[in-house]
Design a protein around this motif. Structure first.
Motif, PDB file in Angstrom:
ATOM      1  N   ARG A  28       0.850  -1.188   0.000  1.00 48.31           N
ATOM      2  CA  ARG A  28       0.000   0.000   0.000  1.00 48.31           C
ATOM      3  C   ARG A  28       0.884   1.236   0.000  1.00 48.31           C
ATOM      4  NH1 ARG A  28      -3.834  -0.916   4.408  1.00 48.31           N
ATOM      5  NH2 ARG A  28      -5.158  -1.957   2.867  1.00 48.31           N
ATOM      6  N   GLU A  29       0.527   2.243  -0.782  1.00 50.28           N
ATOM      7  CA  GLU A  29       1.299   3.479  -0.845  1.00 50.28           C
ATOM      8  C   GLU A  29       0.368   4.677  -0.663  1.00 50.28           C
ATOM      9  OE1 GLU A  29       2.965   4.632  -4.617  1.00 50.28           O
ATOM     10  OE2 GLU A  29       1.311   3.756  -5.756  1.00 50.28           O
ATOM     11  N   ARG A  30       0.916   5.704  -0.067  1.00 46.66           N
ATOM     12  CA  ARG A  30       0.166   6.948   0.106  1.00 46.66           C
ATOM     13  C   ARG A  30       0.336   7.791  -1.151  1.00 46.66           C
ATOM     14  NH1 ARG A  30       1.486   9.943   5.493  1.00 46.66           N
ATOM     15  NH2 ARG A  30       3.405  10.440   4.397  1.00 46.66           N
ATOM     16  N   VAL A  31      -0.748   8.269  -1.715  1.00 44.45           N
ATOM     17  CA  VAL A  31      -0.654   9.037  -2.963  1.00 44.45           C
ATOM     18  C   VAL A  31      -0.916  10.523  -2.759  1.00 44.45           C
ATOM     19  CG1 VAL A  31      -1.207   7.079  -4.436  1.00 44.45           C
ATOM     20  CG2 VAL A  31      -3.057   8.520  -3.596  1.00 44.45           C
ATOM     21  N   ALA A  32      -1.675  10.868  -1.711  1.00 48.03           N
ATOM     22  CA  ALA A  32      -1.964  12.287  -1.481  1.00 48.03           C
ATOM     23  C   ALA A  32      -2.402  12.470  -0.038  1.00 48.03           C
ATOM     24  CB  ALA A  32      -3.067  12.774  -2.411  1.00 48.03           C
ATOM     25  N   GLN A  33      -2.087  13.631   0.522  1.00 41.86           N
ATOM     26  CA  GLN A  33      -2.569  13.946   1.853  1.00 41.86           C
ATOM     27  C   GLN A  33      -2.908  15.419   1.938  1.00 41.86           C
ATOM     28  OE1 GLN A  33       0.662  12.789   4.538  1.00 41.86           O
ATOM     29  NE2 GLN A  33       1.108  14.933   4.891  1.00 41.86           N
ATOM     30  N   ILE A  34      -3.785  15.744   2.882  1.00 42.31           N
ATOM     31  CA  ILE A  34      -4.224  17.122   3.066  1.00 42.31           C
ATOM     32  C   ILE A  34      -4.298  17.397   4.554  1.00 42.31           C
ATOM     33  CG2 ILE A  34      -6.678  16.465   2.891  1.00 42.31           C
ATOM     34  CD1 ILE A  34      -7.098  19.221   1.484  1.00 42.31           C
ATOM     35  N   SER A  35      -3.697  18.503   4.957  1.00 41.36           N
ATOM     36  CA  SER A  35      -3.654  18.864   6.374  1.00 41.36           C
ATOM     37  C   SER A  35      -5.000  19.430   6.824  1.00 41.36           C
ATOM     38  CB  SER A  35      -2.556  19.885   6.615  1.00 41.36           C
ATOM     39  OG  SER A  35      -2.936  21.129   6.029  1.00 41.36           O
ATOM     40  N   GLN A  36      -5.117  19.655   8.137  1.00 44.33           N
ATOM     41  CA  GLN A  36      -6.323  20.265   8.677  1.00 44.33           C
ATOM     42  C   GLN A  36      -6.587  21.612   8.018  1.00 44.33           C
ATOM     43  OE1 GLN A  36      -3.695  18.950  10.358  1.00 44.33           O
ATOM     44  NE2 GLN A  36      -4.193  18.637  12.527  1.00 44.33           N
ATOM     45  N   GLY A  37      -5.517  22.306   7.700  1.00 43.94           N
ATOM     46  CA  GLY A  37      -5.667  23.635   7.109  1.00 43.94           C
ATOM     47  C   GLY A  37      -5.812  23.644   5.600  1.00 43.94           C
ATOM     48  N   GLY A  38      -5.728  22.471   4.982  1.00 43.40           N
ATOM     49  CA  GLY A  38      -5.929  22.395   3.542  1.00 43.40           C
ATOM     50  C   GLY A  38      -4.659  22.319   2.707  1.00 43.40           C
ATOM     51  N   ASN A  39      -3.513  22.228   3.350  1.00 34.30           N
ATOM     52  CA  ASN A  39      -2.271  22.080   2.587  1.00 34.30           C
ATOM     53  C   ASN A  39      -2.166  20.652   2.061  1.00 34.30           C
ATOM     54  OD1 ASN A  39      -1.283  24.734   3.032  1.00 34.30           O
ATOM     55  ND2 ASN A  39      -0.718  24.144   5.100  1.00 34.30           N
ATOM     56  N   ALA A  40      -1.870  20.541   0.765  1.00 39.57           N
ATOM     57  CA  ALA A  40      -1.859  19.240   0.106  1.00 39.57           C
ATOM     58  C   ALA A  40      -0.442  18.839  -0.293  1.00 39.57           C
ATOM     59  CB  ALA A  40      -2.758  19.260  -1.119  1.00 39.57           C
ATOM     60  N   ASP A  41      -0.220  17.555  -0.318  1.00 41.67           N
ATOM     61  CA  ASP A  41       1.050  16.992  -0.740  1.00 41.67           C
ATOM     62  C   ASP A  41       0.760  15.719  -1.535  1.00 41.67           C
ATOM     63  OD1 ASP A  41       4.057  15.661   0.816  1.00 41.67           O
ATOM     64  OD2 ASP A  41       3.797  16.828  -1.014  1.00 41.67           O
ATOM     65  N   TYR A  42       1.606  15.447  -2.543  1.00 36.56           N
ATOM     66  CA  TYR A  42       1.332  14.340  -3.452  1.00 36.56           C
ATOM     67  C   TYR A  42       2.570  13.490  -3.694  1.00 36.56           C
ATOM     68  CZ  TYR A  42      -2.717  17.247  -4.475  1.00 36.56           C
ATOM     69  OH  TYR A  42      -3.867  18.000  -4.358  1.00 36.56           O
ATOM     70  N   ALA A  43       2.340  12.222  -3.975  1.00 37.43           N
ATOM     71  CA  ALA A  43       3.411  11.368  -4.451  1.00 37.43           C
ATOM     72  C   ALA A  43       3.820  11.839  -5.840  1.00 37.43           C
ATOM     73  CB  ALA A  43       2.946   9.912  -4.497  1.00 37.43           C
ATOM     74  N   GLU A  44       5.091  11.655  -6.156  1.00 38.42           N
ATOM     75  CA  GLU A  44       5.585  12.116  -7.450  1.00 38.42           C
ATOM     76  C   GLU A  44       4.812  11.493  -8.614  1.00 38.42           C
ATOM     77  OE1 GLU A  44       7.954  15.049  -6.375  1.00 38.42           O
ATOM     78  OE2 GLU A  44       7.789  14.390  -8.461  1.00 38.42           O
ATOM     79  N   SER A  45       4.382  10.268  -8.434  1.00 35.56           N
ATOM     80  CA  SER A  45       3.732   9.545  -9.524  1.00 35.56           C
ATOM     81  C   SER A  45       2.363  10.123  -9.905  1.00 35.56           C
ATOM     82  CB  SER A  45       3.573   8.066  -9.147  1.00 35.56           C
ATOM     83  OG  SER A  45       2.788   7.938  -7.973  1.00 35.56           O
ATOM     84  N   VAL A  46       1.766  10.922  -9.000  1.00 32.46           N
ATOM     85  CA  VAL A  46       0.427  11.461  -9.282  1.00 32.46           C
ATOM     86  C   VAL A  46       0.423  12.989  -9.328  1.00 32.46           C
ATOM     87  CG1 VAL A  46      -0.564   9.439  -8.148  1.00 32.46           C
ATOM     88  CG2 VAL A  46      -0.409  11.601  -6.888  1.00 32.46           C
ATOM     89  N   LYS A  47       1.544  13.599  -9.015  1.00 35.31           N
ATOM     90  CA  LYS A  47       1.600  15.056  -8.955  1.00 35.31           C
ATOM     91  C   LYS A  47       1.214  15.651 -10.308  1.00 35.31           C
ATOM     92  CE  LYS A  47       4.713  16.465  -6.132  1.00 35.31           C
ATOM     93  NZ  LYS A  47       5.989  16.819  -5.494  1.00 35.31           N
ATOM     94  N   GLY A  48       0.340  16.638 -10.277  1.00 34.78           N
ATOM     95  CA  GLY A  48      -0.119  17.281 -11.502  1.00 34.78           C
ATOM     96  C   GLY A  48      -1.337  16.612 -12.122  1.00 34.78           C
ATOM     97  N   ARG A  49      -1.686  15.414 -11.626  1.00 33.27           N
ATOM     98  CA  ARG A  49      -2.845  14.699 -12.179  1.00 33.27           C
ATOM     99  C   ARG A  49      -3.949  14.511 -11.141  1.00 33.27           C
ATOM    100  NH1 ARG A  49      -2.333   9.546 -13.609  1.00 33.27           N
ATOM    101  NH2 ARG A  49      -0.634   9.080 -12.142  1.00 33.27           N
TER     102      ARG A  49
END
Length: 113
Positions: free
Chosen positions: A44-65
């Protein structure tokens, strides 16, 4: 705690899907939330996360998509997936990465070439 993902399906390469994950049993607005996926015979891999405040982070494989979003009023986290390719085929789940509750039902995403 319940984590119920939905919105998966079968699409062709280049297609789009929007996943939803409805939650209950914890104070959603206080948690960073994430989407994970697990392909057959892969970890299992994490592909995206979002903080309580709405800041998002993405795995390189899905970034931009992929785009993650949350609605604290509905205790729901979303994942908009565009320009899908066969490597995105997996079961998708949501969870809170700093808590890791029992995994709920995932939703199958299948991308055909």
């Amino acid at each position: 705690v319940q984590l119920q993902a939905s919105g998966g399906g079968t699409v062709q390469t280049g297609g789009s899907l929007r996943l939803s994950c409805t939650t209950s049993g914890f104070i959603f607005r206080t948690k960073t939330m994430a989407w994970y996926r697990q392909a057959p015979e892969k970890a299992r891999e994490r592909v995206a996360q979002i903080s309580q405040g709405g800041n998002a982070d993405y795995a390189e494989s899905v970034k931009g998509r992929f785009t993650i979003a949350r609605d604290n009023a509905k205790n729901t986290v979303y994942l908009q997936m565009n320009n899908l390719n066969p490597e995105d085929t997996a079961v998708y789940y949501c969870n809170a990465p700093l808590s890791i509750y029992p995994w709920g039902t995932g939703t199958q995403v299948t991308v055909s070439s």
